[in-house]
Design a protein around this motif. Sequence first.
Motif, PDB file in Angstrom:
ATOM      1  N   ASP A  61      31.605  56.222  85.306  1.00 17.79           N
ATOM      2  CA  ASP A  61      32.770  56.130  86.174  1.00 17.79           C
ATOM      3  C   ASP A  61      32.855  54.702  86.707  1.00 17.79           C
ATOM      4  O   ASP A  61      31.833  54.028  86.836  1.00 17.79           O
ATOM      5  N   VAL A  62      34.050  54.263  87.018  1.00 17.59           N
ATOM      6  CA  VAL A  62      34.224  52.927  87.595  1.00 17.59           C
ATOM      7  C   VAL A  62      33.940  52.931  89.095  1.00 17.59           C
ATOM      8  O   VAL A  62      33.698  51.880  89.680  1.00 17.59           O
ATOM      9  N   ASN A  63      33.955  54.115  89.705  1.00 17.90           N
ATOM     10  CA  ASN A  63      33.719  54.250  91.144  1.00 17.90           C
ATOM     11  C   ASN A  63      32.243  54.569  91.404  1.00 17.90           C
ATOM     12  O   ASN A  63      31.781  55.661  91.095  1.00 17.90           O
ATOM     13  N   LYS A  64      31.530  53.622  91.984  1.00 11.62           N
ATOM     14  CA  LYS A  64      30.098  53.819  92.237  1.00 11.62           C
ATOM     15  C   LYS A  64      29.822  54.916  93.259  1.00 11.62           C
ATOM     16  O   LYS A  64      28.722  55.446  93.320  1.00 11.62           O
ATOM     17  N   LYS A  65      30.810  55.297  94.058  1.00 12.26           N
ATOM     18  CA  LYS A  65      30.611  56.336  95.068  1.00 12.26           C
ATOM     19  C   LYS A  65      30.358  57.706  94.457  1.00 12.26           C
ATOM     20  O   LYS A  65      29.830  58.583  95.131  1.00 12.26           O
ATOM     21  N   VAL A  66      30.713  57.896  93.179  1.00  7.06           N
ATOM     22  CA  VAL A  66      30.488  59.213  92.571  1.00  7.06           C
ATOM     23  C   VAL A  66      29.002  59.526  92.420  1.00  7.06           C
ATOM     24  O   VAL A  66      28.623  60.677  92.244  1.00  7.06           O
ATOM     25  N   LYS A  67      28.157  58.507  92.533  1.00  5.04           N
ATOM     26  CA  LYS A  67      26.700  58.743  92.491  1.00  5.04           C
ATOM     27  C   LYS A  67      26.288  59.744  93.560  1.00  5.04           C
ATOM     28  O   LYS A  67      25.309  60.461  93.392  1.00  5.04           O
ATOM     29  N   ASN A  68      27.031  59.815  94.657  1.00  8.85           N
ATOM     30  CA  ASN A  68      26.708  60.735  95.744  1.00  8.85           C
ATOM     31  C   ASN A  68      26.797  62.195  95.319  1.00  8.85           C
ATOM     32  O   ASN A  68      26.217  63.064  95.962  1.00  8.85           O
ATOM     33  N   TYR A  69      27.536  62.493  94.250  1.00  7.58           N
ATOM     34  CA  TYR A  69      27.713  63.862  93.777  1.00  7.58           C
ATOM     35  C   TYR A  69      26.646  64.272  92.761  1.00  7.58           C
ATOM     36  O   TYR A  69      26.610  65.411  92.336  1.00  7.58           O
ATOM     37  N   LEU A  70      25.810  63.335  92.357  1.00  9.96           N
ATOM     38  CA  LEU A  70      24.890  63.579  91.252  1.00  9.96           C
ATOM     39  C   LEU A  70      23.483  63.917  91.712  1.00  9.96           C
ATOM     40  O   LEU A  70      23.009  63.389  92.720  1.00  9.96           O
ATOM     41  N   ASP A  71      22.818  64.770  90.954  1.00  5.66           N
ATOM     42  CA  ASP A  71      21.396  65.017  91.173  1.00  5.66           C
ATOM     43  C   ASP A  71      20.645  63.732  90.842  1.00  5.66           C
ATOM     44  O   ASP A  71      21.130  62.902  90.054  1.00  5.66           O
ATOM     45  N   GLU A  72      19.461  63.603  91.367  1.00  5.29           N
ATOM     46  CA  GLU A  72      18.684  62.378  91.156  1.00  5.29           C
ATOM     47  C   GLU A  72      18.277  62.175  89.696  1.00  5.29           C
ATOM     48  O   GLU A  72      17.993  61.054  89.286  1.00  5.29           O
ATOM     49  N   ASN A  73      18.262  63.244  88.897  1.00  8.94           N
ATOM     50  CA  ASN A  73      17.859  63.114  87.492  1.00  8.94           C
ATOM     51  C   ASN A  73      19.045  62.811  86.565  1.00  8.94           C
ATOM     52  O   ASN A  73      18.879  62.727  85.358  1.00  8.94           O
ATOM     53  N   VAL A  74      20.251  62.616  87.121  1.00 10.36           N
ATOM     54  CA  VAL A  74      21.439  62.280  86.332  1.00 10.36           C
ATOM     55  C   VAL A  74      21.698  60.787  86.480  1.00 10.36           C
ATOM     56  O   VAL A  74      21.851  60.274  87.586  1.00 10.36           O
ATOM     57  N   SER A  75      21.761  60.102  85.334  1.00 11.55           N
ATOM     58  CA  SER A  75      21.991  58.655  85.339  1.00 11.55           C
ATOM     59  C   SER A  75      23.462  58.344  85.579  1.00 11.55           C
ATOM     60  O   SER A  75      24.340  59.134  85.250  1.00 11.55           O
ATOM     61  N   PHE A  76      23.707  57.164  86.131  1.00  9.20           N
ATOM     62  CA  PHE A  76      25.073  56.709  86.398  1.00  9.20           C
ATOM     63  C   PHE A  76      25.304  55.380  85.693  1.00  9.20           C
ATOM     64  O   PHE A  76      24.459  54.481  85.739  1.00  9.20           O
ATOM     65  N   TYR A  77      26.461  55.262  85.050  1.00  6.74           N
ATOM     66  CA  TYR A  77      26.832  54.024  84.362  1.00  6.74           C
ATOM     67  C   TYR A  77      28.274  53.675  84.681  1.00  6.74           C
ATOM     68  O   TYR A  77      29.090  54.543  84.943  1.00  6.74           O
ATOM     69  N   ASN A  78      28.578  52.373  84.626  1.00  5.67           N
ATOM     70  CA  ASN A  78      29.946  51.897  84.848  1.00  5.67           C
ATOM     71  C   ASN A  78      30.743  51.767  83.560  1.00  5.67           C
ATOM     72  O   ASN A  78      31.947  51.577  83.606  1.00  5.67           O
ATOM     73  N   SER A  79      30.076  51.851  82.397  1.00  9.47           N
ATOM     74  CA  SER A  79      30.799  51.722  81.137  1.00  9.47           C
ATOM     75  C   SER A  79      30.194  52.631  80.073  1.00  9.47           C
ATOM     76  O   SER A  79      29.000  52.946  80.108  1.00  9.47           O
TER      77      SER A  79
END
Length: 96
Positions: free
Chosen positions: A37-55
């Motif tokens: 996602d382009v919005n870094k705030k969505v990390k707040n919805y994720l479990d700690e074992n789910v990775s987050f990427y911007n692209s």
Amino acid sequence: MKVKKTKIIIIGLGVIGKKHLEAIDKVANAELVAVVDVNKKVKNYLDENVSFYNSIDELFNNEKVDGAIVSTPNNSHYNDVLNVIKYDCPVLVEKP
């Protein structure tokens, strides 16, 4: 016997993306491994074992997945789906 879980990613975690996230959580043999996602705030919805990427490229350079769900705005579906396909990954996209 341990069941192999299908590793899923979600591209776009807006209203529809969150519905997909909830659905994946209900499937015993599916696992959400990453979100793009382009919005870094969505990390707040994720479990700690789910990775987050911007692209999408960044994700596929770091993760091995079994399938992708594209839930970005309709006007970006085409480019996002093409980007996923270039990594030879099955993709689900909803009809606009």
